[in-house]
Design an enzyme around this catalytic site. Structure first.
Site, short mmCIF file in Angstrom:
data_model
loop_
_atom_site.label_atom_id
_atom_site.label_comp_id
_atom_site.label_asym_id
_atom_site.label_seq_id
_atom_site.Cartn_x
_atom_site.Cartn_y
_atom_site.Cartn_z
N GLU A 94 0.81 -1.23 0.00
CA GLU A 94 0.00 0.00 0.00
C GLU A 94 0.84 1.28 0.00
O GLU A 94 1.76 1.44 0.79
CB GLU A 94 -0.92 0.01 1.22
CG GLU A 94 -1.88 1.19 1.25
CD GLU A 94 -2.92 1.10 2.36
OE1 GLU A 94 -3.74 2.03 2.48
OE2 GLU A 94 -2.92 0.09 3.10
N LYS B 133 -8.75 -0.76 1.16
CA LYS B 133 -9.80 -1.21 2.07
C LYS B 133 -10.67 -2.19 1.32
O LYS B 133 -11.23 -1.86 0.27
CB LYS B 133 -10.65 -0.04 2.59
CG LYS B 133 -10.06 0.67 3.79
CD LYS B 133 -9.94 -0.28 4.96
CE LYS B 133 -9.11 0.29 6.09
NZ LYS B 133 -8.78 -0.75 7.07
#
Length: 432
Positions: free
Chosen positions: A222, A238
């Site tokens: 990420e 997410k």
């Protein structure tokens, strides 16, 4: 500034192992590494970084060096290190709140497979450094490592998730990322753990830094922040499914989509605090991307920073990363200190580099193993944080399984059990 084309050579893991052996033989500081996708390159390796504890306010801040780089296709050098999650002080392992160091020289691997020597000075590439890139891989360059993992307390995590659900129903928060922690004892070489990890899992935002205090091996997928000149982007993750599942289920999941969209709004709010009015955009929403062991929903938020906004102000606005906190951010952080049984440490902080030439790029320190100090006679302590976003539709059992799914790619670096899966509910012996 100096650049030399070194040509093709070993993989990032192979070169990193040779740099580590070379540094150890010379009694020099260890190398540091960024691999995956950093500054438009497949790898940025620093041959030596004297990474020391630093005040958190100084992490990634190039005071007196230069303005943020414009994203040139070179890196040259810079400050490489980490900044831990700011809430609660960990004790096991007890790493500094921030650590890192400066390098004038890097080895950069472009996406065409060519290695480059780059230096912020005029110094030519040392012959030994060029040899470390071009040298044929040797099995003897590998060093052993071992981690004996103890899994988290399932009941404690379920309790935290239930408390979060109660707070959501009461309107205190809309979403929060509730985390837990594997703990363990390690021996051998953290650098070789990291090298094995990037060979086996190829994470997009992997980073390694070490010092006398221990080591951080981040196998993160990420991006937290990429700043090039006045442009900044963030790509929050997410929404998660095991890699064997149908990825279309992520876009069809009300829970996962809601989780991602709420965090996108939070990132927009964070960047909006320091961005030019009207410049915050979402160029990519709810993309489905593979990561080690899982599928993720990934979105991207971009903005133009106001004149005079330096890296310190950007971090004040956006750190800790939105995807590992919750909505509203400050209230969620307060609750998480109660709901989680362990301080997070480096987990959910950030690891990366600030270069006066290339800019600033930082990961979200998930899938990250923290190695406390150890020696040949005494195993060191280590930790691996895992967690997930809780919404009103969350199921505590499913959230626990998501934690195991996220840890699986790291636990699977160990030999497999007879079932073909790494053990998750008992002590795990991970070795190479």
């Amino acid at each position: 500034m100096r650049m030399e084309r070194l040509g093709t050579g070993g993989s990032p893991a192979q070169v990193l192992r040779l740099l580590g052996a070379r540094a150890e033989a010379a009694g020099a500081p260890p190398p540091a590494a960024l691999t995956g996708t950093w500054f438009g390159a497949a790898a940025v390796l620093a041959p030596h970084v004297r990474a020391v504890a630093t005040p958190p306010a100084d992490a990634f801040v190039l005071r007196g060096r230069s303005a943020p780089g414009r994203g040139e296709p070179v890196v040259g050098g810079g400050w490489i290190g980490y900044l831990a999650y700011p809430d609660r002080t960990p004790t096991h392992p007890a790493l500094p709140r921030a650590a890192g160091g400066w390098t004038d020289t890097v080895l950069r691997l472009d996406h065409d497979g060519c290695w480059w020597y780059e230096s912020l000075t005029d110094a030519a590439c040392p012959a030994g450094l060029a040899a470390a890139v071009r040298e044929a891989p040797d099995a003897s360059a590998r060093a052993p490592w071992r981690i004996d993992w103890t899994p988290p307390d399932r009941d404690a995590h379920r309790r935290g998730v239930r408390q979060c659900l109660e707070a959501i129903r009461a309107g205190e928060v809309y979403q929060a990322c509730v985390c837990t922690r594997f703990t363990g004892a390690w021996s051998g070489s953290p650098l070789h753990f990291f090298a094995d990890g990037i060979e086996r899992t190829a994470p997009a935002r992997a980073a390694y830094v070490a010092g006398d205090w221990g080591a951080v091996a981040s196998l993160s997928p990420e991006l937290f922040l990429a700043r090039h000149g006045d442009r900044v982007t963030s790509s929050p993750i997410k929404g998660t499914l095991p890699i064997g599942a149908d990825p279309a289920r992520l876009r069809a999941s009300v829970k996962d989509v809601a989780e991602n969209v709420m965090i996108v709004d939070l990132v927009r709010n964070d960047l909006g605090r320091v961005a030019e009015t009207g410049s915050v955009t979402v160029p990519d929403l709810l993309g489905v991307h593979p990561a080690p062991g899982v599928w993720h929903l990934v979105s991207t938020v971009a903005a133009s920073l106001r004149i005079g906004v330096d890296t310190a102000r950007l971090l004040d606005a956006a750190f800790p990363p939105a995807s590992v906190t919750g909505c509203p951010k400050i209230r969620a952080r307060e609750f998480l200190q109660v709901w989680e049984p362990h301080p997070r440490g480096v987990y959910c902080g950030t690891v990366g580099m600030a270069s006066p030439v290339a800019g600033v790029e930082l990961n979200v320190a998930i899938r990250t193993v923290e190695f406390g100090r150890g020696d040949a006679d005494t195993p060191g302590s280590c930790g691996l944080g895992v967690g997930g976003g809780i919404t009103i539709d969350s199921d505590p059992d499913a959230e626990w399984q998501e934690c195991l799914d996220k840890a699986a790619s790291i636990l699977a670096l160990s030999p497999r059990t007879r079932s073909g899966r790494p053990p998750a509910d008992r002590t795990v012996a991970a070795s190479r």
